[in-house]
Write a protein that holds these residues in place. Structure first.
Motif, mmCIF file in Angstrom:
data_model
loop_
_atom_site.group_PDB
_atom_site.id
_atom_site.type_symbol
_atom_site.label_atom_id
_atom_site.label_comp_id
_atom_site.label_asym_id
_atom_site.label_seq_id
_atom_site.Cartn_x
_atom_site.Cartn_y
_atom_site.Cartn_z
ATOM 1 N N GLY A 31 -36.719 -29.037 54.083
ATOM 2 C CA GLY A 31 -37.611 -29.119 53.081
ATOM 3 C C GLY A 31 -38.477 -30.604 53.113
ATOM 4 O O GLY A 31 -39.494 -30.933 53.114
ATOM 5 N N LEU A 32 -37.533 -31.663 53.043
ATOM 6 C CA LEU A 32 -37.893 -33.088 53.015
ATOM 7 C C LEU A 32 -38.720 -33.262 54.380
ATOM 8 O O LEU A 32 -39.877 -33.801 54.495
ATOM 9 C CB LEU A 32 -36.794 -33.981 53.027
ATOM 10 N N LEU A 33 -38.339 -32.728 55.606
ATOM 11 C CA LEU A 33 -38.893 -32.782 56.725
ATOM 12 C C LEU A 33 -40.262 -32.315 56.755
ATOM 13 O O LEU A 33 -41.305 -32.710 57.321
ATOM 14 C CB LEU A 33 -38.073 -32.369 58.015
ATOM 15 N N ALA A 34 -40.353 -31.171 56.289
ATOM 16 C CA ALA A 34 -41.829 -30.365 55.915
ATOM 17 C C ALA A 34 -42.670 -31.176 55.177
ATOM 18 O O ALA A 34 -43.931 -31.148 55.355
ATOM 19 C CB ALA A 34 -41.228 -28.957 55.432
ATOM 20 N N CYS A 35 -42.045 -31.593 54.224
ATOM 21 C CA CYS A 35 -42.888 -32.458 53.076
ATOM 22 C C CYS A 35 -43.393 -33.767 53.742
ATOM 23 O O CYS A 35 -44.676 -33.936 53.647
ATOM 24 C CB CYS A 35 -42.267 -32.807 51.970
ATOM 25 N N LEU A 36 -42.667 -34.301 54.813
ATOM 26 C CA LEU A 36 -42.919 -35.625 55.299
ATOM 27 C C LEU A 36 -44.040 -35.307 56.546
ATOM 28 O O LEU A 36 -45.318 -35.932 56.451
ATOM 29 C CB LEU A 36 -41.794 -36.092 56.126
ATOM 30 N N ILE A 37 -44.082 -34.248 57.032
ATOM 31 C CA ILE A 37 -44.985 -33.724 58.140
ATOM 32 C C ILE A 37 -46.373 -33.219 57.346
ATOM 33 O O ILE A 37 -47.436 -33.911 57.586
ATOM 34 C CB ILE A 37 -44.453 -32.226 58.832
ATOM 35 N N GLY A 38 -46.131 -32.727 56.180
ATOM 36 C CA GLY A 38 -47.450 -32.484 55.246
ATOM 37 C C GLY A 38 -48.195 -33.731 54.746
ATOM 38 O O GLY A 38 -49.296 -33.919 54.832
ATOM 39 N N GLN A 39 -47.216 -34.686 54.390
ATOM 40 C CA GLN A 39 -47.828 -35.902 53.920
ATOM 41 C C GLN A 39 -48.438 -36.622 55.083
ATOM 42 O O GLN A 39 -49.545 -37.440 54.915
ATOM 43 C CB GLN A 39 -46.756 -36.806 53.354
ATOM 44 N N LEU A 40 -47.620 -36.765 56.278
ATOM 45 C CA LEU A 40 -48.367 -37.559 57.321
ATOM 46 C C LEU A 40 -50.049 -36.841 57.910
ATOM 47 O O LEU A 40 -50.801 -37.399 58.481
ATOM 48 C CB LEU A 40 -47.581 -37.566 58.641
ATOM 49 N N ILE A 41 -49.855 -35.481 57.943
ATOM 50 C CA ILE A 41 -51.151 -34.785 58.135
ATOM 51 C C ILE A 41 -52.141 -35.183 57.236
ATOM 52 O O ILE A 41 -53.133 -35.441 57.570
ATOM 53 C CB ILE A 41 -50.967 -33.248 58.159
ATOM 54 N N TYR A 42 -51.853 -35.249 55.938
ATOM 55 C CA TYR A 42 -52.739 -35.588 54.839
ATOM 56 C C TYR A 42 -53.238 -36.981 55.007
ATOM 57 O O TYR A 42 -54.333 -37.361 54.703
ATOM 58 C CB TYR A 42 -52.226 -35.400 53.388
ATOM 59 N N LEU A 43 -52.333 -37.850 55.306
ATOM 60 C CA LEU A 43 -52.610 -39.264 55.468
ATOM 61 C C LEU A 43 -53.439 -39.397 56.586
ATOM 62 O O LEU A 43 -54.310 -40.479 56.669
ATOM 63 C CB LEU A 43 -51.160 -40.250 55.749
ATOM 64 N N ILE A 44 -53.259 -38.792 57.638
ATOM 65 C CA ILE A 44 -54.299 -38.754 58.826
ATOM 66 C C ILE A 44 -55.719 -38.505 58.427
ATOM 67 O O ILE A 44 -56.575 -38.964 58.731
ATOM 68 C CB ILE A 44 -53.684 -38.177 60.060
ATOM 69 N N HIS A 45 -55.693 -37.292 57.671
ATOM 70 C CA HIS A 45 -56.955 -36.788 57.413
ATOM 71 C C HIS A 45 -57.696 -37.803 56.375
ATOM 72 O O HIS A 45 -58.618 -38.208 56.231
ATOM 73 C CB HIS A 45 -56.772 -35.481 56.708
ATOM 74 N N ALA A 46 -56.853 -38.292 55.134
ATOM 75 C CA ALA A 46 -57.329 -39.176 54.493
ATOM 76 C C ALA A 46 -57.661 -40.688 54.896
ATOM 77 O O ALA A 46 -58.763 -41.159 54.325
ATOM 78 C CB ALA A 46 -56.537 -39.423 53.191
ATOM 79 N N CYS A 47 -56.965 -41.244 56.047
ATOM 80 C CA CYS A 47 -57.550 -42.238 56.439
ATOM 81 C C CYS A 47 -59.016 -42.189 57.453
ATOM 82 O O CYS A 47 -59.694 -43.040 57.322
ATOM 83 C CB CYS A 47 -56.601 -42.772 57.385
ATOM 84 N N ILE A 48 -59.202 -41.103 57.671
ATOM 85 C CA ILE A 48 -60.498 -40.764 58.429
ATOM 86 C C ILE A 48 -61.364 -40.575 57.529
ATOM 87 O O ILE A 48 -62.749 -41.066 57.622
ATOM 88 C CB ILE A 48 -60.481 -39.480 59.362
ATOM 89 N N LEU A 56 -49.441 -42.432 47.840
ATOM 90 C CA LEU A 56 -49.129 -41.871 49.011
ATOM 91 C C LEU A 56 -48.278 -42.595 49.842
ATOM 92 O O LEU A 56 -47.399 -42.037 50.648
ATOM 93 C CB LEU A 56 -50.422 -41.261 49.716
ATOM 94 N N TRP A 57 -48.543 -43.841 49.889
ATOM 95 C CA TRP A 57 -47.703 -44.842 50.821
ATOM 96 C C TRP A 57 -46.214 -44.749 50.367
ATOM 97 O O TRP A 57 -45.247 -44.910 51.186
ATOM 98 C CB TRP A 57 -48.318 -46.153 51.029
ATOM 99 N N PHE A 58 -46.241 -44.970 48.966
ATOM 100 C CA PHE A 58 -45.016 -45.028 48.273
ATOM 101 C C PHE A 58 -44.096 -43.722 48.474
ATOM 102 O O PHE A 58 -42.993 -43.479 48.809
ATOM 103 C CB PHE A 58 -44.787 -45.278 46.961
ATOM 104 N N SER A 59 -44.857 -42.682 48.356
ATOM 105 C CA SER A 59 -44.267 -41.219 48.722
ATOM 106 C C SER A 59 -43.733 -41.093 49.939
ATOM 107 O O SER A 59 -42.657 -40.393 50.398
ATOM 108 C CB SER A 59 -45.045 -40.118 48.214
ATOM 109 N N VAL A 60 -44.482 -41.324 51.083
ATOM 110 C CA VAL A 60 -43.962 -41.289 52.384
ATOM 111 C C VAL A 60 -42.699 -42.130 52.586
ATOM 112 O O VAL A 60 -41.771 -42.016 53.224
ATOM 113 C CB VAL A 60 -45.208 -41.750 53.477
ATOM 114 N N LEU A 61 -42.785 -43.508 51.908
ATOM 115 C CA LEU A 61 -41.585 -44.031 52.082
ATOM 116 C C LEU A 61 -40.506 -43.666 51.408
ATOM 117 O O LEU A 61 -39.143 -43.688 52.026
ATOM 118 C CB LEU A 61 -42.033 -45.824 51.703
ATOM 119 N N ALA A 62 -40.387 -43.202 50.381
ATOM 120 C CA ALA A 62 -39.285 -42.444 49.606
ATOM 121 C C ALA A 62 -39.019 -41.451 50.161
ATOM 122 O O ALA A 62 -37.504 -40.927 50.187
ATOM 123 C CB ALA A 62 -39.803 -42.166 48.088
#
Length: 80
Positions: A31-48, A56-62
């Protein structure tokens, strides 16, 4: 097409980490790995598209920290 899906399924089952039994801790790791993948996909989308919220940065680090802790617990509980 069926041959390709059967081959892929056989390959993925053969490459799975069988040393981790499907316990609660194992599912937490999944579950944590799935959430991390989702966060990174959202992060890539949000950066663009727009600016990235600081939380979001703190949640990825956590999430990464929690994954490291769960991995160490699994290694401790089920040594290879």
């Amino acid at each position: 097409m069926e041959f390709l899906t059967a081959w892929l399924a056989d390959y993925l089952i053969g490459e799975s980490d069988d040393w981790v039994p499907r316990t609660l801790l194992g599912w937490i790791r999944v579950g944590l790995l799935a959430c991390l993948i989702g966060q990174l996909i959202y992060l890539i989308h949000a950066c663009i598209a727009l600016s990235v919220p600081l939380i979001l940065w703190f949640s990825v680090l956590a999430n990464v920290l929690a994954l490291v802790i769960v991995r160490r617990l699994l290694r401790w509980r089920y040594p290879v």
